[in-house]
Design a protein around this motif. Structure first.
Motif, mmCIF file in Angstrom:
data_model
loop_
_atom_site.group_PDB
_atom_site.id
_atom_site.type_symbol
_atom_site.label_atom_id
_atom_site.label_comp_id
_atom_site.label_asym_id
_atom_site.label_seq_id
_atom_site.Cartn_x
_atom_site.Cartn_y
_atom_site.Cartn_z
ATOM 1 N N ASN A 224 -46.616 -8.651 2.081
ATOM 2 C CA ASN A 224 -46.184 -9.778 1.424
ATOM 3 C C ASN A 224 -46.822 -9.762 -0.029
ATOM 4 O O ASN A 224 -47.872 -9.855 -0.273
ATOM 5 N N ILE A 225 -46.061 -9.592 -1.164
ATOM 6 C CA ILE A 225 -46.501 -9.500 -2.340
ATOM 7 C C ILE A 225 -46.570 -11.057 -3.043
ATOM 8 O O ILE A 225 -45.335 -11.665 -3.037
ATOM 9 N N VAL A 226 -47.554 -11.659 -3.153
ATOM 10 C CA VAL A 226 -47.465 -12.918 -3.917
ATOM 11 C C VAL A 226 -47.762 -13.146 -5.373
ATOM 12 O O VAL A 226 -48.713 -12.415 -5.966
ATOM 13 N N LEU A 227 -46.895 -13.683 -6.064
ATOM 14 C CA LEU A 227 -47.028 -13.539 -7.475
ATOM 15 C C LEU A 227 -47.784 -14.523 -7.928
ATOM 16 O O LEU A 227 -48.044 -15.700 -7.288
ATOM 17 N N LYS A 228 -48.279 -14.289 -9.197
ATOM 18 C CA LYS A 228 -49.078 -15.446 -9.950
ATOM 19 C C LYS A 228 -48.375 -16.564 -10.181
ATOM 20 O O LYS A 228 -47.261 -16.658 -10.319
ATOM 21 N N LYS A 229 -48.890 -17.864 -10.142
ATOM 22 C CA LYS A 229 -48.770 -19.192 -10.724
ATOM 23 C C LYS A 229 -49.793 -19.952 -11.131
ATOM 24 O O LYS A 229 -50.952 -19.874 -10.633
ATOM 25 N N GLY A 230 -49.744 -20.547 -12.360
ATOM 26 C CA GLY A 230 -50.802 -21.375 -12.680
ATOM 27 C C GLY A 230 -51.447 -22.401 -12.164
ATOM 28 O O GLY A 230 -50.977 -23.104 -11.178
ATOM 29 N N LYS A 231 -52.681 -22.447 -12.138
ATOM 30 C CA LYS A 231 -53.604 -23.218 -11.177
ATOM 31 C C LYS A 231 -54.568 -24.142 -12.103
ATOM 32 O O LYS A 231 -55.028 -25.015 -11.709
ATOM 33 N N ILE A 232 -54.751 -23.956 -13.201
ATOM 34 C CA ILE A 232 -55.774 -24.582 -14.037
ATOM 35 C C ILE A 232 -55.040 -25.721 -14.770
ATOM 36 O O ILE A 232 -53.903 -25.640 -15.467
ATOM 37 N N LYS A 233 -55.647 -26.906 -14.892
ATOM 38 C CA LYS A 233 -55.325 -28.164 -15.609
ATOM 39 C C LYS A 233 -55.099 -27.783 -16.902
ATOM 40 O O LYS A 233 -56.050 -27.049 -17.732
ATOM 41 N N GLY A 234 -54.182 -28.521 -17.533
ATOM 42 C CA GLY A 234 -53.889 -28.447 -19.031
ATOM 43 C C GLY A 234 -53.031 -27.131 -19.321
ATOM 44 O O GLY A 234 -52.196 -26.907 -18.441
ATOM 45 N N PHE A 235 -53.066 -27.027 -20.700
ATOM 46 C CA PHE A 235 -51.961 -25.857 -20.965
ATOM 47 C C PHE A 235 -52.919 -24.584 -21.351
ATOM 48 O O PHE A 235 -53.845 -24.545 -22.054
ATOM 49 N N ASN A 236 -52.422 -23.399 -20.625
ATOM 50 C CA ASN A 236 -53.201 -22.191 -20.867
ATOM 51 C C ASN A 236 -52.388 -21.221 -20.598
ATOM 52 O O ASN A 236 -51.291 -21.147 -20.121
ATOM 53 N N GLY A 237 -52.864 -19.842 -20.705
ATOM 54 C CA GLY A 237 -52.032 -18.862 -20.632
ATOM 55 C C GLY A 237 -52.662 -17.195 -20.764
ATOM 56 O O GLY A 237 -53.909 -17.546 -21.143
ATOM 57 N N THR A 238 -52.035 -16.436 -20.498
ATOM 58 C CA THR A 238 -52.507 -14.937 -20.620
ATOM 59 C C THR A 238 -51.114 -14.156 -21.378
ATOM 60 O O THR A 238 -50.078 -14.408 -20.988
ATOM 61 N N LEU A 239 -52.035 -13.363 -22.272
ATOM 62 C CA LEU A 239 -50.792 -12.318 -22.856
ATOM 63 C C LEU A 239 -51.477 -10.820 -22.725
ATOM 64 O O LEU A 239 -52.724 -10.765 -23.007
ATOM 65 N N ILE A 240 -50.615 -10.077 -22.131
ATOM 66 C CA ILE A 240 -51.062 -8.712 -22.148
ATOM 67 C C ILE A 240 -49.927 -7.502 -22.764
ATOM 68 O O ILE A 240 -48.849 -7.662 -22.421
ATOM 69 N N ALA A 241 -50.562 -6.793 -23.616
ATOM 70 C CA ALA A 241 -49.679 -5.822 -24.296
ATOM 71 C C ALA A 241 -50.163 -4.334 -23.928
ATOM 72 O O ALA A 241 -51.401 -4.170 -23.680
ATOM 73 N N THR A 242 -49.253 -3.502 -23.445
ATOM 74 C CA THR A 242 -49.644 -2.110 -23.153
ATOM 75 C C THR A 242 -48.835 -1.245 -23.980
ATOM 76 O O THR A 242 -47.834 -1.392 -24.538
ATOM 77 N N THR A 243 -49.564 0.069 -24.130
ATOM 78 C CA THR A 243 -48.728 1.344 -24.472
ATOM 79 C C THR A 243 -49.355 2.384 -23.866
ATOM 80 O O THR A 243 -50.668 2.331 -23.423
ATOM 81 N N GLY A 244 -48.749 3.506 -23.702
ATOM 82 C CA GLY A 244 -49.271 4.605 -23.038
ATOM 83 C C GLY A 244 -48.450 5.925 -23.169
ATOM 84 O O GLY A 244 -47.351 5.985 -24.150
ATOM 85 N N ILE A 245 -48.920 7.163 -22.695
ATOM 86 C CA ILE A 245 -48.378 8.329 -22.698
ATOM 87 C C ILE A 245 -48.075 8.846 -21.355
ATOM 88 O O ILE A 245 -49.258 8.983 -20.699
#
Length: 816
Positions: A224-245
């Protein structure tokens, strides 16, 4: 005389139950937690009640939005601990609870030193071992940065993902994969996991022997793969940028806004990936006396490009402190191309070159997935007493079109073939579960699950504009499964028991509309389960589990028409394939010894009507070249036994090691009969004996070292041992991954570099030998070595705003 004995026995049981209930008299402990500096109430403070004499954790809860708490315990003497990130722990020792007690105001004071070093992210990878599953919280796993969910699973103990993306649990491919507790809305779960970004995953639940609460599908167990969901109060977030070969570019982000009444969350992402790969098949075709008839070398190069969008929105509504209603919408779109260049080198019986063929397949693919989920949770006053209801509605579309150019030195004419493969799937899932703890000894659980699936596959092949009726077909698959279950949990001193029974009614239609083949299969099954866990000590327990499982054939396994990627190596499904039933037994042992955690298990599975891959020569094509077909058949039985060993070791604070070893033995018994058409168009019935005994093993070692200046180095080494099959052998595979990361920008950002398959050695090599037919060697690599650089940035997650969510009393059901 017999009636008197029965009356005496009933009276004895009644008195025993009455005595047990009176000896566990309940008391409610209440109070309020306040910030010592601001005098404001504190939400989500964690409370833990420990027996003062044994220091054993009995129960826990968390404060509500007004700082109030209510904790139900049996009469006794407790140490009650109050914890909150960034604050000093406050412990009330030797609290004699002899009835309902109000502890008044509990003051918590900020810990200045702790605030400076507190982790602002839930990045610690942990393992939770429960009565019927293991939960792997991913945390800061560097190996999966910029990867996919398939990469996540390939780093989980007991789980392996081969070069084609096929998932195995303890070496068994009959595993059911769920996303957030529900079947994936994608038509192919393996393809979906290779497209879903790894950064969307919160944790993975490994259920090797599921209880009656879970879907009975999957003879090897459930992931069972459980996906992320916000838990912290207020407005917050995460940004992830990737590049590869080779090309592996993407940007993914999560946003979350939480107040006392609602929690809004979203995940958005776009990826561009290039996945080059190859396969080589060297085949010697045999005469009945096993002498060589001819040779064909098939070399295939693939160049896959995929552009994908993955997005979701959701809302948690906290109706009151005990009721939550969650609604979510997910949309995934993938657009891809695959250039497949196949060369055929033909030789005579003396391996003298005769002629050459080339087959160029230019494929375009478009996939759309839409899903709506609704979840309702009602927690009652009694701890662990709750009602949940879930509804999921999804629709998937997968459109694929190919143009195939075929050239040969035997002809000056180029043939042009067109293929179409349009698939549509609709799924509705309804589920409700009710958990009622009768007292500290007994817990009752019951529920219903309805799974309704409709899948349509429209496949067409045109040869120079003319429909090829040997391949063109429309297949409709309808599956309705209704299930009821009940479980009784019993805890007596150090012994926990869980007895369950699941009933499933299956109604399946396999309609081959082109050939007017209509099959209906109706069957009902009972699936019992039993779990026993005994606590040998505070850090040691022994468990014994039993469950019954089922594998229902579907999709390409049952479509009787062939694929057309190669016209001499075909795949054809079997509409007469029946479900397989598995009885599974697991004996486990867990021991924590300071810096070492050891988990071992011995398991045994017995499967009736086991579905197996078979390969055979069914005839000759127009040029006299043998046609080799792969399909599925039910054989008599399969016996699988094994031993699993998992070790976590932390020799130093800066060095963490974990390893996993699985050794297993598989014995199959059965025969397979098929029809061979010779060069005079005469049909001959042939039989293959599939009796086989094979042993194999795989191991994984993971090391993570933290250097000064917040630099992490992670190494992952795996080896899958060779394994004999009824028709040949699969050779062993060695692979190693490396990853590095560095926290920057005052810990608000992280930069990571990982190398997947350092030695480019993850190649599947197989040998197939069928006396009097074929002797072949195959090498296949789905994805070459991958180098990925990623940048993660977190915003509005200040160190003094970290909050802990309240413990869920029983998020899996059937536990104490």
């Amino acid at each position: 005389m017999l009636s008197k004995k029965i009356i005496s026995l009933v009276t004895l049981l009644f008195c025993t139950t009455l005595l047990a209930q009176t000896s566990f008299k309940k008391a409610v402990v209440t109070g309020k937690v306040i910030d010592k500096t601001t005098s404001k109430p504190m939400e989500f403070v964690t409370l833990s009640a420990y027996k003062s004499d044994t220091n054993k954790l009995i129960t826990g809860t968390a404060t509500d939005g007004n700082g109030n708490f209510s904790l139900e315990v049996t009469n006794g003497i407790y140490n009650i601990k109050f914890e909150y990130m960034g604050y000093k722990t406050n412990t009330l020792n030797q609290q004699n609870i002899a009835g309902d007690t109000n502890l008044g105001n509990i003051l918590l004071e900020e810990d200045a030193k702790e605030i400076e070093v507190v982790e602002i992210r839930a990045e610690k990878t942990t393992v939770e071992i429960k009565l019927d599953k293991k939960v792997y919280n991913l945390g800061k796993d560097l190996m999966v940065k910029g990867g996919t969910v398939s990469d996540v699973l390939d780093n989980i103990p007991s789980v392996t993902v081969d070069v084609e993306g096929t998932i195995s649990l303890r070496g068994n491919e009959n595993v059911k994969v769920l996303i957030d507790g529900k079947p994936s809305n994608a038509i192919s779960i393996n393809d979906a996991l290779k497209m879903l970004p790894a950064d969307a995953v919160d944790k993975v639940e490994v259920i090797t022997n599921p209880s009656a609460r879970y879907d009975a599908e999957g003879g090897a167990g459930i992931l069972n793969i459980v996906l992320k969901k916000g838990k912290i109060k207020g407005f917050n977030g995460t940004l992830i940028a990737t590049t590869g070969i080779p090309d592996n570019h993407g940007i993914n982000g999560t946003l979350n806004y939480k107040t006392g009444k609602i929690n809004l969350f979203t995940i958005q992402g776009y990826t561009y990936k290039s996945n080059p790969g190859f396969s080589d098949v060297e085949t010697k075709y045999l005469n009945p006396d096993n002498s060589a008839n001819r040779y064909i070398d098939e070399n295939r190069d693939n160049s896959r490009i995929n552009k994908g969008y993955n997005g979701g929105f959701g809302l948690d509504w906290f109706i009151d402190k005990s009721t939550t209603w969650t609604n979510g919408f997910n949309y995934r779109k993938n657009k891809g191309t695959n250039e497949e260049d196949v060369d055929y080198y033909n030789y005579d019986a003396n391996r003298i070159y005769t002629f050459y063929r080339n087959r160029l397949n230019l494929e375009k693919q478009l996939e759309d997935n839409i899903e709506f989920n609704s979840n309702f949770i009602k927690n009652f006053k009694k701890s662990g007493h709750k009602l949940t209801a879930d509804v999921s509605i999804s629709e998937s579309k997968n459109f694929s079109n190919s143009v195939i150019y075929d050239n040969s030195t035997l002809s000056s004419t180029t043939t042009i073939d067109d293929t179409k493969n349009n698939q549509k799937q609709k799924r509705t899932l309804i589920q409700t579960d009710y958990v009622f703890p009768i007292n500290d000894v007994f817990q009752l659980e019951a529920g219903y699950r309805g799974n309704f699936l409709n899948q349509n596959t429209d496949y067409a092949v045109l040869n120079n504009g003319v429909i090829n009726t040997s391949f063109t077909n429309v297949l409709e698959y309808i599956e309705h499964v209704n299930a009821l279950y009940t479980q009784m949990g019993i805890k007596v001193n150090k012994l926990s028991m869980l007895y369950g029974l699941r009933f499933e009614d299956s109604n399946i239609e396999i309609n081959q509309l082109t050939s007017s083949q209509f099959k209906t299969k109706k069957y009902t099954n009972f699936f019992p389960s039993a779990f026993f866990t005994y606590e040998l000590g505070d850090d040691t327990n022994l468990s014994l589990n039993y469950s019954k499982r089922i594998n229902r054939p579907r999709g390409r396994q049952i479509n009787p028409f062939s694929t057309y990627s190669s016209n001499i190596n075909l795949f054809r499904g079997n509409p007469d394939l029946n479900p397989s039933l598995t009885d599974a037994v697991d004996l486990g042992f867990l021991k924590k010894m300071g810096k070492i955690t050891l988990s071992t298990s011995v398991y045994y599975n017995y499967t009736k009507n086991s579905a197996q891959h078979v390969r055979y020569v069914e005839g000759l094509n127009e040029n006299g070249i043998p046609i080799t077909t792969m399909s599925f058949v039910n054989i008599g039985e399969e016996n699988r036994s094994g031993f699993e060993f998992t070790l976590n070791y932390i020799p130093y604070k800066w060095w963490k090691l974990n390893s996993n070893l699985n050794v297993f033995r598989t014995e199959t018994k059965g025969n397979f009969s098929y029809t061979y058409v010779d060069n005079t168009n005469t049909s001959i019935t042939k039989t293959q004996n599939l009796d086989n005994t094979a042993s194999s093993w795989f191991t994984r070692l993971n090391s993570k070292i933290t250097f000064p200046n917040k630099i992490d180095w992670q190494t992952n080494v795996t080896y899958n041992g060779s394994q004999r099959t009824a028709q040949g052998m699969v050779k062993g595979i060695f692979a190693m991954n490396l990853a590095f990361s560095k926290d920057i920008m005052k810990d608000k950002a992280t930069i990571s570099l990982n190398v997947n398959d350092v030695f480019n050695s993850r190649i599947r090599r197989m040998q197939t030998y069928i006396p009097g037919q074929i002797d072949s060697d195959t090498a296949m690599q789905w994805r070459v070595r991958q180098i990925t650089l990623s940048f993660t940035y977190r915003f509005n997650k200040q160190k003094n705003e970290k909050e802990k969510m309240p413990k869920r009393e029983d998020d899996g059901g059937g536990e104490f």
